[in-house]
Design a protein around this motif. Structure first.
Motif, PDB file in Angstrom:
ATOM      1  N   ALA A  86       0.824  -1.201   0.000  1.00  0.00           N
ATOM      2  CA  ALA A  86       0.000   0.000   0.000  1.00  0.00           C
ATOM      3  C   ALA A  86       0.863   1.258   0.000  1.00  0.00           C
ATOM      4  CB  ALA A  86      -0.919   0.014   1.219  1.00  0.00           C
ATOM      5  N   SER A  87       0.369   2.304  -0.649  1.00  0.00           N
ATOM      6  CA  SER A  87       1.041   3.603  -0.660  1.00  0.00           C
ATOM      7  C   SER A  87       0.375   4.559   0.325  1.00  0.00           C
ATOM      8  CB  SER A  87       1.000   4.207  -2.069  1.00  0.00           C
ATOM      9  OG  SER A  87       1.462   3.301  -3.032  1.00  0.00           O
ATOM     10  N   TYR A  88      -0.949   4.652   0.235  1.00  0.00           N
ATOM     11  CA  TYR A  88      -1.762   5.430   1.164  1.00  0.00           C
ATOM     12  C   TYR A  88      -2.668   4.463   1.926  1.00  0.00           C
ATOM     13  CZ  TYR A  88      -0.731   9.854  -1.282  1.00  0.00           C
ATOM     14  OH  TYR A  88      -0.113  10.950  -1.839  1.00  0.00           O
ATOM     15  N   ILE A  89      -2.881   4.730   3.198  1.00  0.00           N
ATOM     16  CA  ILE A  89      -3.870   3.998   3.987  1.00  0.00           C
ATOM     17  C   ILE A  89      -4.734   5.019   4.715  1.00  0.00           C
ATOM     18  CG2 ILE A  89      -4.301   2.365   5.855  1.00  0.00           C
ATOM     19  CD1 ILE A  89      -1.648   1.023   5.220  1.00  0.00           C
ATOM     20  N   THR A  90      -6.033   4.972   4.455  1.00  0.00           N
ATOM     21  CA  THR A  90      -6.965   5.882   5.107  1.00  0.00           C
ATOM     22  C   THR A  90      -7.992   5.068   5.889  1.00  0.00           C
ATOM     23  OG1 THR A  90      -8.453   5.954   3.188  1.00  0.00           O
ATOM     24  CG2 THR A  90      -6.705   7.617   3.286  1.00  0.00           C
ATOM     25  N   PHE A  91      -8.521   5.662   6.955  1.00  0.00           N
ATOM     26  CA  PHE A  91      -9.499   4.962   7.784  1.00  0.00           C
ATOM     27  C   PHE A  91     -10.502   5.962   8.342  1.00  0.00           C
ATOM     28  CE2 PHE A  91      -6.139   6.334  10.604  1.00  0.00           C
ATOM     29  CZ  PHE A  91      -6.789   6.769  11.746  1.00  0.00           C
ATOM     30  N   HIS A  92     -11.615   5.438   8.837  1.00  0.00           N
ATOM     31  CA  HIS A  92     -12.657   6.267   9.422  1.00  0.00           C
ATOM     32  C   HIS A  92     -12.326   6.519  10.890  1.00  0.00           C
ATOM     33  CE1 HIS A  92     -15.684   5.870   6.082  1.00  0.00           C
ATOM     34  NE2 HIS A  92     -14.806   4.931   5.757  1.00  0.00           N
ATOM     35  N   PRO A  93     -12.298   7.769  11.332  1.00  0.00           N
ATOM     36  CA  PRO A  93     -11.867   8.045  12.707  1.00  0.00           C
ATOM     37  C   PRO A  93     -12.717   7.364  13.764  1.00  0.00           C
ATOM     38  CG  PRO A  93     -12.819  10.004  11.676  1.00  0.00           C
ATOM     39  CD  PRO A  93     -12.607   8.998  10.602  1.00  0.00           C
ATOM     40  N   GLU A  94     -14.005   7.186  13.497  1.00  0.00           N
ATOM     41  CA  GLU A  94     -14.861   6.547  14.489  1.00  0.00           C
ATOM     42  C   GLU A  94     -14.611   5.044  14.592  1.00  0.00           C
ATOM     43  OE1 GLU A  94     -17.668   7.353  10.921  1.00  0.00           O
ATOM     44  OE2 GLU A  94     -15.720   8.018  11.664  1.00  0.00           O
ATOM     45  N   ALA A  95     -13.783   4.505  13.677  1.00  0.00           N
ATOM     46  CA  ALA A  95     -13.433   3.080  13.715  1.00  0.00           C
ATOM     47  C   ALA A  95     -12.133   2.823  14.462  1.00  0.00           C
ATOM     48  CB  ALA A  95     -13.330   2.530  12.289  1.00  0.00           C
ATOM     49  N   SER A  96     -11.549   3.877  15.020  1.00  0.00           N
ATOM     50  CA  SER A  96     -10.295   3.753  15.768  1.00  0.00           C
ATOM     51  C   SER A  96     -10.494   4.238  17.198  1.00  0.00           C
ATOM     52  CB  SER A  96      -9.191   4.577  15.094  1.00  0.00           C
ATOM     53  OG  SER A  96      -8.048   4.664  15.917  1.00  0.00           O
ATOM     54  N   ASP A  97      -9.924   3.517  18.145  1.00  0.00           N
ATOM     55  CA  ASP A  97      -9.994   3.967  19.536  1.00  0.00           C
ATOM     56  C   ASP A  97      -9.070   5.146  19.790  1.00  0.00           C
ATOM     57  OD1 ASP A  97     -11.874   2.052  20.329  1.00  0.00           O
ATOM     58  OD2 ASP A  97     -10.312   0.552  20.696  1.00  0.00           O
ATOM     59  N   HIS A  98      -7.987   5.227  19.018  1.00  0.00           N
ATOM     60  CA  HIS A  98      -7.008   6.306  19.194  1.00  0.00           C
ATOM     61  C   HIS A  98      -6.572   6.775  17.808  1.00  0.00           C
ATOM     62  CE1 HIS A  98      -6.709   5.369  23.467  1.00  0.00           C
ATOM     63  NE2 HIS A  98      -6.640   4.091  23.117  1.00  0.00           N
TER      64      HIS A  98
END
Length: 230
Positions: A86-98
């Motif tokens: 992967a080059s970029y990895i994006t995620f939804h903030p509400e799916a992370s505890d921190h």
């Protein structure tokens, strides 16, 4: 202004011929390969994992791979996608505890990091995270399925995020995902986006027997983007 990137989502590709489909889209002028990773938990669908990313790299794909994680939790899978290419990895903030820790984990594993905002998700997460972000992805549909229609009020959100990026002075890409087509990409670009996920618009174009079937649709998208800057 940043160069515009067209990022076909492989969610709409023919998985029986995925390597060929991706290579043809890139040959036709696409810039980035977009991965929609769903877990049937955070969103109601199940798609692909790091092995597919690794397989495309082994197939010879050298373009940036933009991994959009629609999973919860996110930290466990980040190193696997980084190792897979992967080059970029994006995620939804509400799916992370921190959120801050997850962003740093992406960078520690050698990838560029980003946050994703659903149409109804507030942008306040950006108040404390801009220094660890390389990309902001705005969803213009509710995530979970391809082929949905663009939600018009996301245009206002694009304007707001563009203002935040410009005010920060940081090198951050602004990506849009959901219902992007020839007839709306100019308005989306004019609002401030520079990276455009287009799944069904690209991989649904032309006839499978035509090796150049993506040329005309990607050219049409480029032509509209040029008009937005004129």
């Amino acid at each position: 202004m940043k160069d515009n990137w067209i990022a076909p989502s492989i969610l709409s590709a023919d998985f029986a011929r995925l390597g060929e489909e991706v290579q043809q889209a890139l040959k036709s002028g696409a810039d980035v390969v977009h991965f929609d990773v769903m877990d049937n938990h955070y969103v109601p669908n199940l798609t692909i994992g790091p092995l597919v990313c690794e397989a495309l790299r082994k197939h010879g794909v050298t373009a940036p791979i933009d991994v959009h994680l629609m999973i919860k939790p996110v930290d466990r899978i980040i190193p696997d996608f980084a190792k897979a290419g992967a080059s970029y990895i994006t995620f939804h903030p509400e799916a992370s505890d921190h959120v801050d820790r997850s962003l740093q984990l992406i960078r520690d594993n050698g990838c560029k990091s980003g946050l994703v905002f659903n149409p109804g998700t507030p942008l306040n997460y950006l108040d404390y995270a801009m220094d660890k972000i390389d990309m902001i992805l705005l969803m213009s549909v509710n995530p979970g399925f391809g082929g949905q229609s663009f939600i018009p009020y996301v245009i206002d959100k694009i304007h707001e995020v563009r203002q935040r990026i410009d005010a920060s002075g940081r090198d951050i890409r602004l990506e849009i995902d959901g219902g992007v087509k020839v007839d709306n990409i100019r308005e989306i670009a004019a609002a401030g986006c520079d990276t455009f996920v287009a799944g069904s618009a690209v991989f649904g174009a032309g006839k499978d027997s035509d090796p150049n079937r993506y040329d005309s649709i990607i050219k049409a998208l480029r032509d509209e983007l040029a008009k937005a800057r004129a």
